[in-house]
Design a protein around this motif. Structure first.
Motif, short mmCIF file in Angstrom:
data_model
loop_
_atom_site.label_atom_id
_atom_site.label_comp_id
_atom_site.label_asym_id
_atom_site.label_seq_id
_atom_site.Cartn_x
_atom_site.Cartn_y
_atom_site.Cartn_z
N ASP A 1 0.83 -1.21 0.00
CA ASP A 1 0.00 0.00 0.00
C ASP A 1 0.87 1.26 0.00
OD1 ASP A 1 -2.35 -1.51 0.27
OD2 ASP A 1 -2.17 -1.54 2.45
N THR A 2 0.39 2.29 -0.64
CA THR A 2 0.98 3.62 -0.46
C THR A 2 0.63 4.12 0.95
OG1 THR A 2 0.89 4.13 -2.80
CG2 THR A 2 0.89 6.02 -1.29
N VAL A 3 1.55 4.84 1.56
CA VAL A 3 1.36 5.30 2.94
C VAL A 3 1.20 6.83 2.94
CG1 VAL A 3 2.47 5.55 5.19
CG2 VAL A 3 2.59 3.37 3.97
N LYS A 4 0.24 7.32 3.68
CA LYS A 4 0.03 8.76 3.85
C LYS A 4 0.33 9.15 5.29
CE LYS A 4 -2.06 9.50 -0.22
NZ LYS A 4 -1.29 10.15 -1.31
N GLN A 5 1.03 10.23 5.46
CA GLN A 5 1.15 10.81 6.80
C GLN A 5 0.02 11.81 6.95
OE1 GLN A 5 4.91 12.70 7.59
NE2 GLN A 5 4.17 13.57 9.51
N VAL A 6 -0.71 11.73 8.07
CA VAL A 6 -1.88 12.60 8.28
C VAL A 6 -1.77 13.36 9.59
CG1 VAL A 6 -3.40 11.04 6.98
CG2 VAL A 6 -3.23 10.82 9.49
N GLU A 7 -2.61 14.33 9.71
CA GLU A 7 -2.82 14.99 11.01
C GLU A 7 -3.99 14.25 11.65
OE1 GLU A 7 -0.72 17.48 12.04
OE2 GLU A 7 -1.78 16.98 13.90
N PRO A 8 -3.73 13.41 12.65
CA PRO A 8 -4.82 12.55 13.16
C PRO A 8 -6.02 13.37 13.64
CG PRO A 8 -2.71 11.84 14.03
CD PRO A 8 -2.46 13.16 13.34
N ALA A 9 -7.22 12.89 13.27
CA ALA A 9 -8.45 13.59 13.67
C ALA A 9 -8.71 13.37 15.15
CB ALA A 9 -9.62 13.06 12.85
N ALA A 10 -9.30 14.37 15.77
CA ALA A 10 -9.64 14.26 17.18
C ALA A 10 -10.75 13.24 17.37
CB ALA A 10 -10.06 15.62 17.73
N ALA A 11 -11.77 13.29 16.50
CA ALA A 11 -12.90 12.37 16.61
C ALA A 11 -12.70 11.18 15.67
CB ALA A 11 -14.20 13.10 16.27
N PRO A 12 -12.93 9.95 16.17
CA PRO A 12 -12.75 8.78 15.31
C PRO A 12 -13.64 8.86 14.07
CG PRO A 12 -13.53 8.14 17.52
CD PRO A 12 -13.43 9.64 17.49
N GLY A 13 -13.06 8.57 12.90
CA GLY A 13 -13.85 8.56 11.66
C GLY A 13 -13.93 9.89 10.96
N ALA A 14 -13.51 10.98 11.61
CA ALA A 14 -13.55 12.29 10.95
C ALA A 14 -12.45 12.36 9.89
CB ALA A 14 -13.35 13.40 11.99
N PRO A 15 -12.68 13.14 8.80
CA PRO A 15 -11.64 13.26 7.75
C PRO A 15 -10.34 13.80 8.33
CG PRO A 15 -13.72 14.20 7.00
CD PRO A 15 -13.89 13.91 8.47
N GLU A 16 -9.21 13.25 7.86
CA GLU A 16 -7.91 13.64 8.39
C GLU A 16 -7.08 14.29 7.28
OE1 GLU A 16 -7.09 10.22 11.71
OE2 GLU A 16 -6.84 9.59 9.63
N PRO A 17 -6.59 15.49 7.49
CA PRO A 17 -5.77 16.14 6.45
C PRO A 17 -4.47 15.35 6.20
CG PRO A 17 -6.40 17.69 8.19
CD PRO A 17 -6.78 16.34 8.67
N VAL A 18 -4.13 15.19 4.90
CA VAL A 18 -2.87 14.54 4.53
C VAL A 18 -1.74 15.55 4.63
CG1 VAL A 18 -1.58 13.49 2.63
CG2 VAL A 18 -3.96 12.79 3.09
N VAL A 19 -0.67 15.14 5.29
CA VAL A 19 0.49 16.02 5.49
C VAL A 19 1.57 15.72 4.45
CG1 VAL A 19 2.35 16.60 7.10
CG2 VAL A 19 0.02 16.24 7.96
N ALA A 20 1.77 14.42 4.15
CA ALA A 20 2.84 14.04 3.21
C ALA A 20 2.60 12.63 2.71
CB ALA A 20 4.19 14.12 3.90
#
Ligand code: CTP
Ligand code: MG
Length: 250
Positions: free
Chosen positions: A151-170
């Motif tokens: 799989d390709t891996v994304k680094q994200v800014e983890p969402a505070a609430a489970p299941g909420a959209p998470e911004p991709v950082v890199a």
């Protein structure tokens, strides 16, 4: 089967520490993960046999659930294991890191290479174990088996609430990433020093050696060294065992 315990050809002595003290929360309710059966045999016994299958491994230290050391001792006594290998059981701790440290403290003098192997990777082939030991013997202070990622891996800014959209950082370049397995192999003194020096949570032992500023190297891992983490992994593990039984007669 030979019954000697001579040092391995290169004059080194190798022990395997098997952290098996986890609950297995992600696998769901039931017995501690390491004690659950795969094709009728506890996962831990498969993992112990996988380590003892290497002729270089003269001692296996199992780190049992804190309240389960006597149960684990009884399990080892009631399953066939190679006679050339010694076995010991110690109670584990709250975290994997603490469990590994307790296992290291149980090692006798004269051991100079240590493997740390998850009980949750019961099916690692002996060739992978031997390749890790070989690389430590060749001078690497820390060796990890690993595979390229599917799989390709994304680094994200983890969402505070489970299941909420998470911004991709890199998006790290996939070709340069490896998924790390066990057994990880170490020069004993290096690993002990890492456990004495490094504080803070880690998810593998080699990263503690990295924090000492030492070079960690990767050798090829194996598909069958996957970690049993979620219920579907049990299905895969039993399928691998069924295929082995067909092809090797085991
Ligand atoms: N482990 C351990 N001591 C702990 C936690 C984990 O010895 N306090 C061991 C597990 O038994 C396992 C290995 O470390 O063999 C890898 O951990 P993991 O796969 O995360 O197992 P668990 O922690 O049991 O599972 P979960 O995280 O789902 O609870
Ligand atoms: Mg865990």
């Amino acid at each position: 089967m030979s019954h000697d315990s001579r040092p391995s050809p290169a004059g080194t002595r190798t022990a395997a520490v098997i952290p098996a003290a986890g609950r297995g929360v992600r696998l769901g309710p039931g017995a501690p993960k390491a004690l659950r059966a795969l094709n009728g045999t506890p996962m831990l016994i498969h993992a112990v046999r996988a380590m003892a299958a290497s002729r270089s491994v003269s001692l296996v230290v199992v780190v049992a659930p804190p309240d389960g050391a006597s149960e684990v001792k009884a399990l080892l006594d009631s399953h066939a294991l190679p006679e050339r290998t010694d076995f010991a059981v110690v109670p584990g701790g709250e975290t994997r890191q603490e469990s590994v440290r307790l296992g290291l403290e149980a090692l006798p003098p004269g051991i100079d290479i240590v493997l740390v192997h998850d009980a949750a990777r019961p099916l690692v082939p002996v060739d992978t174990v031997d390749a890790v030991i070989e690389a430590v013997r060749d001078g690497a202070p820390a060796v990890v088996p690993a595979l390229p990622l599917a799989d390709t891996v994304k680094q994200v800014e983890p969402a505070a609430a489970p299941g909420a959209p998470e911004p991709v950082v890199a998006t790290p370049e996939r070709a340069r990433l490896r998924a790390v397995q066990t057994p990880q192999g170490f020069d004993r003194d290096t690993l002990v020093r890492a456990h004495e020096t490094v504080t803070g949570e880690v998810t593998d032992d080699a990263s503690m050696v990295e924090q000492l500023g030492l070079q960690v190297v990767v050798v090829p891992g194996h598909e069958e060294a996957f970690k049993v983490t979620r219920p579907l992994d049990l299905v895969l593990a039993e399928a691998v065992l069924a295929r082995r039984r067909l092809t090797d007669g085991f």
